[in-house]
Design an enzyme around this catalytic site. Structure first.
Site, short mmCIF file in Angstrom:
data_model
loop_
_atom_site.label_atom_id
_atom_site.label_comp_id
_atom_site.label_asym_id
_atom_site.label_seq_id
_atom_site.Cartn_x
_atom_site.Cartn_y
_atom_site.Cartn_z
N ASP A 149 -16.14 46.23 60.44
CA ASP A 149 -15.17 46.68 59.43
C ASP A 149 -15.94 46.93 58.14
O ASP A 149 -16.51 46.00 57.55
CB ASP A 149 -14.11 45.58 59.26
CG ASP A 149 -13.01 45.99 58.29
OD1 ASP A 149 -13.25 46.88 57.44
OD2 ASP A 149 -11.92 45.41 58.39
N ILE A 150 -15.97 48.19 57.70
CA ILE A 150 -16.82 48.51 56.54
C ILE A 150 -16.30 47.91 55.23
O ILE A 150 -17.00 47.93 54.22
CB ILE A 150 -17.06 50.03 56.37
CG1 ILE A 150 -15.75 50.79 56.16
CG2 ILE A 150 -17.84 50.60 57.54
CD1 ILE A 150 -15.95 52.21 55.63
N THR A 189 -7.74 58.19 56.53
CA THR A 189 -7.62 59.64 56.37
C THR A 189 -6.16 60.13 56.35
O THR A 189 -5.93 61.31 56.14
CB THR A 189 -8.37 60.36 57.51
OG1 THR A 189 -7.87 59.88 58.76
CG2 THR A 189 -9.85 60.09 57.44
N THR A 195 -14.32 64.99 51.00
CA THR A 195 -13.20 65.91 51.23
C THR A 195 -12.92 66.87 50.08
O THR A 195 -13.25 66.57 48.92
CB THR A 195 -11.93 65.05 51.49
OG1 THR A 195 -10.80 65.90 51.55
CG2 THR A 195 -11.69 64.06 50.36
N TYR A 221 -5.57 59.37 48.27
CA TYR A 221 -6.65 59.69 49.23
C TYR A 221 -7.82 60.33 48.48
O TYR A 221 -8.97 59.88 48.60
CB TYR A 221 -6.10 60.63 50.31
CG TYR A 221 -7.15 61.18 51.24
CD1 TYR A 221 -7.88 60.35 52.09
CD2 TYR A 221 -7.40 62.56 51.29
CE1 TYR A 221 -8.84 60.87 52.95
CE2 TYR A 221 -8.36 63.08 52.16
CZ TYR A 221 -9.08 62.23 52.97
OH TYR A 221 -10.03 62.75 53.82
N1 LIG Z 1 -10.17 65.54 59.16
C1 LIG Z 1 -10.34 66.34 58.12
O1 LIG Z 1 -9.77 67.45 58.05
C2 LIG Z 1 -11.29 65.94 57.01
C3 LIG Z 1 -11.54 66.86 55.99
C4 LIG Z 1 -12.47 66.52 55.00
C5 LIG Z 1 -13.10 65.29 55.02
N2 LIG Z 1 -12.80 64.39 55.99
C6 LIG Z 1 -13.48 63.09 55.95
O2 LIG Z 1 -14.26 62.96 57.10
C7 LIG Z 1 -14.33 61.59 57.51
C8 LIG Z 1 -13.99 61.51 59.00
O3 LIG Z 1 -12.74 62.16 59.19
P1 LIG Z 1 -12.03 62.16 60.60
O4 LIG Z 1 -11.05 63.27 60.58
O5 LIG Z 1 -13.05 62.06 61.68
O6 LIG Z 1 -11.23 60.78 60.48
P2 LIG Z 1 -10.53 59.89 61.61
O7 LIG Z 1 -10.42 60.66 62.89
O8 LIG Z 1 -9.31 59.34 60.98
O9 LIG Z 1 -11.60 58.74 61.84
C9 LIG Z 1 -11.84 57.75 60.91
C10 LIG Z 1 -12.41 56.57 61.65
O10 LIG Z 1 -12.66 55.52 60.71
C11 LIG Z 1 -12.26 54.30 61.30
N3 LIG Z 1 -11.98 53.30 60.29
C12 LIG Z 1 -10.87 53.16 59.53
N4 LIG Z 1 -10.97 52.07 58.75
C13 LIG Z 1 -12.17 51.50 59.03
C14 LIG Z 1 -12.82 50.34 58.57
N5 LIG Z 1 -12.27 49.53 57.66
N6 LIG Z 1 -14.03 50.04 59.08
C15 LIG Z 1 -14.60 50.82 60.02
N7 LIG Z 1 -14.02 51.94 60.51
C16 LIG Z 1 -12.81 52.27 60.02
C17 LIG Z 1 -11.02 54.67 62.09
O11 LIG Z 1 -10.72 53.67 63.03
P3 LIG Z 1 -9.19 53.43 63.47
O12 LIG Z 1 -8.77 54.70 64.15
O13 LIG Z 1 -9.30 52.24 64.36
O14 LIG Z 1 -8.43 53.18 62.20
C18 LIG Z 1 -11.46 56.00 62.70
O15 LIG Z 1 -12.15 55.81 63.91
C19 LIG Z 1 -13.34 60.82 56.63
O16 LIG Z 1 -14.06 60.12 55.67
C20 LIG Z 1 -12.52 61.92 55.94
O17 LIG Z 1 -12.19 61.53 54.64
C21 LIG Z 1 -11.92 64.68 57.00
#
Ligand SMILES: NC(=O)c1ccc[n+]([C@@H]2O[C@H](COP(=O)([O-])OP(=O)(O)OC[C@H]3O[C@@H](n4cnc5c(N)ncnc54)[C@H](OP(=O)(O)O)[C@@H]3O)[C@@H](O)[C@H]2O)c1
Length: 285
Positions: free
Chosen positions: A37-38, A63, A102, A126
């Protein structure tokens, strides 16, 4: 041999990064919330010091934009303090930290693409928590790459898969005409993140599919490429619960890539076509 630690390895981008890393790196450590857990400093520093990766890639995050509004403390804990904990750990073991951020760090008021030198003015929790995370990385981790991206699609729940599902179910699709950004393929983004991690000077980079569109145009293109018919209704951002908390205009200019003579990602329509073709091939097999 180089070792890499991917945090948030089960997420949309995390999974894609891991797939690309595994064949070419000696050791790839994959963790998620249940393993490291980060938000817990001791867990992060303990894992880092035990395994001593050369690179740490932070794909973990809270997210869900609506959930962040409802649980402000948790949002800052994960998106800001999580990045701080990883920055401190990276500094201790002399690792390079790659932080994913983001387009939501911008206010959406501008009518021309935001570049890396524009002032970030996030409006949502966010966006504010992600910007705080970026600042911790800049201040605390001497070796770092920060990548901002937008509208990422790939594995798991995402806009493209949602539109395809709704079309197949015959559900009416409502998409905003006044929400504008650049759709980005998780695969293409992950490839570029690894290239930047290994070869680029430290700093902040905008990395998105080239070109831009509204949510409505995005949905229309998805349906056309998949050869699906659906009732697609144009609405405004205020009527679209998916986008209500997001900046209305958040096109990111990939200025730092261009100035560093690093190739930008392909046009968003090209990558979307590639993604949908692969998806359809898999479905037919
Ligand atoms: N998706 C987009 O369109 C988008 C756009 C721009 C930037 N981003 C950025 O890109 C990054 C990845 O996005 P994504 O879409 O791949 O997100 P995601 O599918 O929601 O994945 C995030 C991961 O982080 C894990 N997580 C949450 N809380 C945590 C904690 N306390 N310790 C360790 N792991 C934790 C989640 O685990 P659980 O599922 O178990 O909670 C999940 O596996 C994020 O930082 C987001 O801000 C995303």
């Amino acid at each position: 041999m180089q070792k890499v630690w991917v945090c948030g390895a089960n997420g949309r981008v995390g999974q894609q990064i891991v797939k690309l890393l595994e064949p070419s790196y000696a050791e790839v450590f994959c963790t998620d919330k249940d393993s490291v857990d980060i938000t817990v400093p001791e867990a992060v520093s303990g894992f880092a010091e035990l395994n001593r990766p050369h690179y740490i890639i932070n794909c973990a995050g809270m997210t869900d934009v609506t959930a962040c509004e409802k649980n402000i403390e948790e949002a800052f804990k994960v998106n800001a303090l999580g990045a701080r904990n990883l920055s401190v750990a990276a500094r201790k073991i002399n690792a390079k930290l790659v932080q994913l951020s983001t387009d939501d760090v911008f206010d959406g008021e501008q009518q021309i693409p935001y570049n890396e030198f524009d002032v970030a003015r996030p409006q949502s929790i966010y966006g504010k928590s992600k910007l705080a995370g970026e600042n911790f990385v800049k201040e605390l981790s001497p070796k770092h790459i920060i990548v901002r991206s937008s509208w990422i699609y790939g594995t798991g729940d995402n806009y493209v898969n949602m539109i395809l599902k709704e079309a197949k179910e015959g559900t009416e699709i409502r998409a905003a005409v006044d929400q504008i950004a650049s759709p980005t393929s998780a695969l293409r983004l992950a490839e570029k993140m690894l290239e930047l991690m290994e070869h680029a000077p430290d700093g902040l980079y905008h990395v998105t599919g080239q070109g831009y569109c509204s949510r409505y145009e995005f949905a229309k293109e998805i349906l056309e490429l998949a050869g699906l018919k659906a009732k697609l209704t144009p609405v405004t951002g205020k009527q679209d619960e998916l986008t209500v908390m997001r900046p209305s205009y958040s096109v990111l200019d990939n200025l730092m890539l261009r100035m560093s003579e690093i190739e930008c990602l392909p046009d968003w329509k090209e990558s979307l076509k590639e993604y949908i073709q692969i998806r359809m091939q898999k479905e037919n097999n």
